[in-house]
Design a protein around this motif. Structure first.
Motif: not given
Length: 252
Positions: A13-17, A30-33, A152-153
């Motif tokens: 989801m992080r990569k897509m958005v 972008a970060c993960e938490d 987003a592909g």
């Protein structure tokens, strides 16, 4: 160009958005938490902060409160929350934590962009939240996946599907173990995390049962809902397998 801080613990989801927002013209960090989001907010200035509400270590509501308490300009900028828990009290908790707008998962990418561009004038539409548990949702909303694919592909969508396939057996094991050892907090956390990854792919039926499980008040109720969760996970995986077999999202 607006500079955006985006915290999401689901890798796909992080990569897509992030990919979609960058393609739209935003500068994304972008970060993960939530813990990482707070550290970035201490060191860099942003125009908008987007926080997933359910994250490991520090979740979105805690992160929002800490960012609002900072002594730099980030304490005053708009904060958007993304949540799979769309009940009214969950939305209010996000607003109380300092978020300006709360959007439901699965997130509509175009709505997200519009909200970023006009965040001070967007009203929260919670009309669909009040009775969504009473409706029979789709196993997987393929329209959501098609929208993600168009925006987003293919690779972004297939990444989200792979993440779901990898994570749901882990979350089921955590739910079973938590129920066996009577650890309510762990059960609730695992149910909320399963709801989040369900929302990412539009798995409405599983999202419904996961949300009910996190709100259950006794072990008998949790056990009953857990059976529905397991069956729903299997149904979702069957659809994912079929989509992959048909090369629906993996085709070049």
């Amino acid at each position: 160009m607006k500079k955006i801080l985006y915290a999401e613990d689901n890798t796909g989801m992080r990569k897509m958005v992030s990919h979609f927002l960058e393609a739209t013209g935003f500068d994304i960090v972008a970060c993960e938490d939530g813990d990482e989001a707070i550290e970035f907010a201490k060191q860099e200035l942003f125009d908008v902060i987007i926080l997933d509400v359910t994250m490991e270590r520090i979740d979105g509501t805690v992160a929002a409160k800490k960012i609002r308490a900072l002594d730099n300009a980030n304490s005053k900028i708009p904060i958007l929350g993304l949540t799979a828990r769309s009940e009214q009290h969950e939305v209010l908790a996000c607003l109380d934590a300092g978020m300006d707008v709360v959007l439901n998962k699965p997130v509509d990418l175009e709505e997200l962009v519009n909200t970023i561009m006009d965040v001070n004038h967007v009203e929260i539409d919670n009309s669909k939240n009040s009775d969504y548990i009473d409706k029979e949702p789709l196993i997987v909303d393929v329209a959501v996946l098609m929208s993600y694919r168009d925006n987003a592909g293919n690779e972004a969508v297939s990444g989200v599907l792979r993440d779901f396939s990898k994570q749901w057996p882990i979350k089921i094991a955590e739910l079973l173990l938590s129920l066996t050892i009577n650890h309510t907090d762990s059960f609730i956390r695992a149910a909320e995390e399963l709801a989040a990854i369900s929302a990412a792919i539009g798995a409405g039926k599983l999202l419904k049962y996961s949300s009910l499980a996190s709100a259950a008040t006794d072990d008998d109720e949790r056990s009953s809902i857990l059976l529905n969760i397991i069956n729903s996970c299997k149904e979702v995986q069957e659809i994912i397998d079929k989509l992959n077999d048909d090369y629906f999202f993996l085709a070049a």
